[in-house]
Structure formats: structure tokens, C-alpha cells
Motif scaffolding. Structure first.
Motif, short mmCIF file in Angstrom:
data_model
loop_
_atom_site.label_atom_id
_atom_site.label_comp_id
_atom_site.label_asym_id
_atom_site.label_seq_id
_atom_site.Cartn_x
_atom_site.Cartn_y
_atom_site.Cartn_z
N THR A 75 0.80 -1.23 0.00
CA THR A 75 0.00 0.00 0.00
C THR A 75 0.83 1.28 0.00
N LYS A 76 2.15 1.16 -0.08
CA LYS A 76 3.02 2.33 0.03
C LYS A 76 3.08 3.14 -1.27
N LEU A 77 2.96 2.48 -2.41
CA LEU A 77 3.23 3.09 -3.71
C LEU A 77 2.24 4.20 -4.05
N LYS A 78 2.78 5.32 -4.59
CA LYS A 78 1.98 6.43 -5.10
C LYS A 78 2.37 6.68 -6.55
N HIS A 79 1.37 7.03 -7.36
CA HIS A 79 1.56 7.20 -8.80
C HIS A 79 1.51 8.68 -9.20
N PHE A 80 2.41 9.08 -10.10
CA PHE A 80 2.47 10.44 -10.63
C PHE A 80 2.63 10.35 -12.14
N ASN A 81 2.31 11.45 -12.82
CA ASN A 81 2.41 11.43 -14.27
C ASN A 81 3.14 12.67 -14.77
N PHE A 82 4.03 12.46 -15.77
CA PHE A 82 4.69 13.58 -16.44
C PHE A 82 4.08 13.72 -17.83
N VAL A 83 3.43 14.87 -18.07
CA VAL A 83 2.76 15.13 -19.35
C VAL A 83 3.76 15.76 -20.31
N HIS A 84 4.09 15.05 -21.37
CA HIS A 84 5.08 15.55 -22.33
C HIS A 84 4.47 16.41 -23.43
N GLY A 85 3.22 16.23 -23.77
CA GLY A 85 2.59 17.10 -24.75
C GLY A 85 1.87 16.41 -25.88
N THR A 86 2.48 15.36 -26.45
CA THR A 86 1.86 14.77 -27.64
C THR A 86 0.54 14.07 -27.33
N ALA A 87 0.42 13.49 -26.14
CA ALA A 87 -0.86 12.87 -25.78
C ALA A 87 -1.96 13.93 -25.70
N LEU A 88 -1.63 15.08 -25.12
CA LEU A 88 -2.61 16.16 -25.07
C LEU A 88 -2.97 16.64 -26.47
N LYS A 89 -1.99 16.71 -27.34
CA LYS A 89 -2.28 17.09 -28.73
C LYS A 89 -3.26 16.11 -29.37
N MET A 90 -3.06 14.82 -29.10
CA MET A 90 -3.95 13.80 -29.64
C MET A 90 -5.36 13.98 -29.08
N TYR A 91 -5.46 14.20 -27.76
CA TYR A 91 -6.77 14.40 -27.15
C TYR A 91 -7.48 15.62 -27.75
N ILE A 92 -6.72 16.69 -27.95
CA ILE A 92 -7.31 17.93 -28.48
C ILE A 92 -7.78 17.72 -29.91
N LYS A 93 -7.00 16.97 -30.69
CA LYS A 93 -7.42 16.66 -32.06
C LYS A 93 -8.72 15.85 -32.05
N GLU A 94 -8.84 14.92 -31.10
CA GLU A 94 -10.08 14.15 -30.98
C GLU A 94 -11.25 15.07 -30.62
N LYS A 95 -11.03 15.96 -29.67
CA LYS A 95 -12.09 16.89 -29.26
C LYS A 95 -12.52 17.80 -30.40
N ASP A 96 -11.54 18.19 -31.21
CA ASP A 96 -11.82 19.13 -32.30
C ASP A 96 -12.39 18.46 -33.54
N GLY A 97 -12.54 17.14 -33.49
CA GLY A 97 -13.14 16.44 -34.62
C GLY A 97 -12.22 16.22 -35.79
N ASP A 98 -10.90 16.20 -35.57
CA ASP A 98 -9.95 15.92 -36.64
C ASP A 98 -10.24 14.54 -37.22
N PRO A 99 -10.47 14.43 -38.53
CA PRO A 99 -10.83 13.13 -39.12
C PRO A 99 -9.76 12.06 -38.97
N GLU A 100 -8.51 12.46 -38.79
CA GLU A 100 -7.44 11.48 -38.59
C GLU A 100 -7.41 10.95 -37.16
N TYR A 101 -8.13 11.63 -36.27
CA TYR A 101 -8.13 11.26 -34.85
C TYR A 101 -9.57 11.18 -34.34
N PRO A 102 -10.30 10.16 -34.72
CA PRO A 102 -11.69 10.02 -34.25
C PRO A 102 -11.73 9.89 -32.73
#
Length: 478
Positions: free
Chosen positions: A178-205
Motif C-alpha cells: 500500500t506504500k506506492l503512489k503514482h504520478f504522471n509527467f505530461v510531455h505534450g503529444t498525448a494532449l495534442k492527440m486528445y485535443i485533435k479528438e475533441k476538435d473532430g480531426d478526421p485522422e483522430y476520431p
């Protein structure tokens, strides 16, 4: 004691020559009995065994090395690769072996154009499950040797690794760990992918943003105790994608540069001939000055803008050459090299991807570095160039807005229709104009260059970044 040997590189996605001095690191790690124990799940390969690495892989490698150089910290890692094998003498990292190229969120990397969106649901689920199983097995092996549990788990990129990290924490809690804690480092490209999905980019449904939201890794601090982003602009973008996550646990992490690698080298133009292609060797004989572009061959890096700009300043400055460092998929190489030929550029040289040691030489010999990317997530290449005493020219969008000032460079105004030739040429006019000013006003020798190295030394250190991350982890888990 020297823990690692760097001959790395980095180039906006194409950098890197990183080699681990495996035995000394093992000795150092094994003597640290009561250190904080952390584990990193990387999303891209490091530079080893002849394989070039993209920026996030280089950053992960640098963090691994830096954390293991800090007193009271022991760091272990895993990262994916199709070609690399496990180290023989260094117990601190392993390879997550793939039988396909490393999946990418969007754009391209030096080694892959294989997108996550090309996987079907069954393939994606199998990837995640195998990653979870292999990380758990490696952590169990380490904990058995150490005689204690891990404190922290850091996943790189706000996507597959993050979901795997949350699952690993749950799995280990069921096992009584039960000791372990999780953290995340956001590098950018995953967010770009998510934003493309939100914006309706046809290459990223719409697919993976919905999946991550439904998974819940970023719904609260149970799935992820804290988030680092590599650009202040990305705090808002991350929270737009995951509005349930507490803003107080999302912080900007200032990326550091290794000034043992990136520093003024005293390189002259003539010294660069060895880095040219065989068919171009000897063509620097009449060249007195060079400018340099470094980046992967992706549309948002806007190499076309650099080439259009070169057409203008080649006509005005007959002893000026342009060095193009980077690569991409075959069709991108054909596109940009074809454009250079179409524009009849005479002193623009494509040299391919280069390691950090070579990048330092190129930057040191250059009058300016040109990196006109559209909304660059951070802009590490600006820092690397400045660390070599060379001013930079970029675009007024993305991460560089946060640190490129008139003291060390300039950012030209954005152009809305930059994906069209007319827009790219308009942006190129601004870039070419600034190149002309840099040469005529001697930015490097007089006005901006002298400020560059002190700026980097004062604000961008890998040790400072990792120390800050460690402090955040301790604060978030109190």
C-alpha cells in the motif's frame, strides 16, 4: 563518482546519443541502503545500441541518470523498444520489448509513424495488460533485492502509461503493498492527440480521450497523486481534457539541459564539413556563416517555412548556409528535400538526425537557431541552442512564449493559414527578416549571444528539475 556517461543528443524529437555506464551506476545504487525508491515507465526509447530517440525518451533517460546521481534516491525504469535489448551490467532499467514500432500519439518520431489509432481495441488492451504485467514483475524483482517497497511510480505521457500506472497501484494494493503512489509527467503529444479528438480531426476520431476519462486515472488523486506538465500553457489544456482533476496538483516542471554537453564549443564553419553528406562535402569552402534548423519532419515543425526563408536570405547573403538537422518517414523526407530542390536552394544542407555532441557543435558554429514550430509543447531545442551561446528565432506560440525574450532571441508573429503555401511564405518572410537582422546586427557577438549561456545556467538545470519533482512528490503524498 561518475554515474553515467553521456554522449547524448536531442533535437526537438530527433536527438540523442545516450549511453549508460552500467557497472559504476550499479555500484553506486547498491550502496544507497535507505534511499527513496522510485520507478519510471517510459513511453519512448532511450538512445542506446544505435537507436535514436525522440525528446520524451531523452528526457526520461536524463531524469533516470539525474535521480540516480542524487543523494538519497534510487531510480529504476522500463521503456519500449523493438530493437534494443536489456543491459547486461546495469540492473536499473529494462526494455519493454516490442515486435512493432513504438506506438505514437500523433506526428512522427525518429523511429516510428505507427499511431495508437491504428491499433484495434483488442491490440490496445493486450498492450496495456502486458505492460502492467512486466512492470509489476520487474518491481517485484527489485523489491525482493532491496528488501522494501517502492515509494513512487512515475508514468511518462498522459495516456497508456498513466492508465497502466493507476492499474499497477490498484493491483499492488490488493496484494497488500500500500506504500506506492503514482504520478504522471505530461510531455505534450498525448494532449495534442486528445485535443485533435475533441476538435473532430478526421485522422483522430474520438476514442482515447473518452477511454482515459472513463478509466478514471485523472478523475482524482487516487489514480494519480500529482501531474507535471512541461509547459505552463499545458496546465489549462490538461484540465480542459480532465476537468475533475484538482488544479492544485498540476504543476509546471521546468525542463533542464545538460551543460556538460550543450556549451559553447568554439566550432568554426569549416569544422562542420565532416557532418555533411558525402555529396555535399567541400561545399562549405566559401561559406562564412551558418544558421541551423533542428526538428523532426512533421508539418507543425514547419520546415517548409525555413526552406522558403532560405530562398530569401540566400539571395541576400551569398556566404550564408543553412543546416537542416532531423528526419522523418520517407514521404516527409521526399517532401522537404523535394521542396528544397524546387526552390533551387544552393546552400541548404540536409544532414540527417545527429547526436547531442554534434548538435552542440552545430549550434556553437551557428549565428542563430531557427525553430518556427506551431505551438511547440516546450521547446527544449531553444534551450540547447542558447546553452551553446547562440540566439534563437521561433514563432509566438506554445512553450517558447514562456521563456524566449528579446535578451536571447525573437519570436515572430503567427500566421493563421500557415498550412497553405501562401501562409507558410508569409511566415517565412518574417523569419528571413529576423535572420537578416541577426547577421547585420551581430546578435551572437554583441546583443543576444552574450546573454544566452547565463540565462540557461540560471534557469534550466536537470538537477534542479529533479529536485523540484522530488519535493512535489513528497508534498503531494503527505
Amino acid at each position: 563518482q561518475e554515474l553515467c556517461r553521456f554522449t547524448p543528443p536531442f533535437a526537438s524529437g530527433l536527438r540523442v546519443h545516450f549511453e549508460v555506464a552500467e557497472a559504476p551506476l550499479q555500484t553506486a545504487v547498491e550502496t544507497m541502503a535507505d534511499a527513496t525508491l522510485m520507478f519510471h515507465i517510459g513511453t519512448n526509447n532511450w538512445q542506446r545500441q544505435g537507436e535514436f530517440a525522440p525528446g520524451s525518451g531523452i528526457l526520461h533517460a536524463s531524469m533516470h541518470q539525474t535521480f540516480n546521481s542524487m543523494s538519497g534516491v534510487k531510480c529504476y525504469s522500463i521503456y519500449p523498444s523493438k530493437v534494443q535489448t536489456d543491459p547486461e551490467d546495469d540492473p536499473t532499467f529494462k526494455i519493454f520489448k516490442l515486435d512493432h514500432d513504438i506506438p505514437i500519439c500523433e506526428s512522427v518520431s525518429p523511429n516510428s509513424s505507427y499511431r495508437w489509432h491504428s491499433m484495434d481495441d483488442e491490440q490496445f488492451a493486450a498492450y496495456r495488460k502486458r505492460l502492467e504485467d512486466e512492470v509489476c514483475a520487474f518491481m517485484d524483482e527489485i523489491e525482493k533485492k532491496e528488501g522494501r517497497e517502492f515509494d513512487y511510480l512515475i508514468s511518462h505521457h498522459a495516456f497508456t502509461n498513466a492508465m497502466a500506472g493507476a492499474q499497477i497501484v490498484k493491483r499492488r494494493h490488493v496484494e497488500g503493498k500500500t506504500k506506492l503512489k503514482h504520478f504522471n509527467f505530461v510531455h505534450g503529444t498525448a494532449l495534442k492527440m486528445y485535443i485533435k479528438e475533441k476538435d473532430g480531426d478526421p485522422e483522430y476520431p474520438m476514442r482515447f480521450l473518452k477511454l482515459a476519462q472513463e478509466h478514471g486515472v485523472f478523475n482524482d488523486t487516487e489514480g494519480c497523486s500529482g501531474i507535471w506538465v512541461n509547459s505552463e500553457d499545458y496546465i489549462t489544456k490538461f484540465l480542459d481534457c480532465f476537468p475533475k482533476y484538482p488544479k492544485s496538483n498540476v504543476v509546471f516542471s521546468r525542463i533542464g539541459v545538460n551543460q556538460n554537453i550543450f556549451s559553447p564549443k568554439g566550432t568554426k564553419v569549416a569544422d562542420l564539413d565532416k557532418h555533411l553528406r558525402d555529396e555535399d562535402k567541400g561545399k562549405l569552402a566559401d561559406i562564412k556563416q551558418v544558421v541551423t534548423f533542428v526538428g523532426k519532419f512533421a508539418d507543425w515543425k514547419r520546415l517548409d517555412v525555413v526552406l522558403y526563408a532560405a530562398q530569401k536570405y540566400e539571395a541576400e547573403f551569398p556566404d550564408l548556409a543553412t543546416m537542416i538537422v532531423g528526419s522523418g518517414p520517407p514521404e516527409a523526407i521526399e517532401l522537404y528535400e523535394g521542396l528544397a530542390k524546387k526552390l533551387e536552394l544552393k546552400r541548404t544542407f540536409f544532414v540527417g538526425p545527429k547526436g547531442q555532441d554534434v548538435l552542440a557543435e552545430l549550434f556553437s558554429a551557428s549565428e542563430v537557431g531557427m525553430f518556427p514550430s506551431y505551438k511547440e509543447p516546450f521547446g527544449m531545442v531553444f534551450i540547447e541552442c542558447a546553452a551553446c551561446g547562440t540566439p534563437t528565432i521561433g514563432a509566438n506560440s506554445g512553450g517558447p512564449v514562456e521563456f524566449v525574450t528579446d535578451e536571447i532571441g525573437v519570436l515572430v508573429d503567427e500566421v493563421e493559414n500557415w498550412r497553405e503555401e501562401a501562409g507558410a511564405r508569409k511566415l517565412a518572410e518574417s523569419v528571413a527578416e529576423q535572420v537578416g537582422k541577426a547577421l547585420k546586427e551581430d546578435w551572437k557577438g554583441k546583443s543576444k549571444g552574450p546573454n544566452c549561456v547565463p540565462f540557461v545556467s540560471a534557469s534550466y538545470s536537470t538537477t534542479a528539475q529533479c529536485e523540484s519533482m522530488l519535493a512535489s512528490m513528497k508534498e503531494w503524498t503527505q
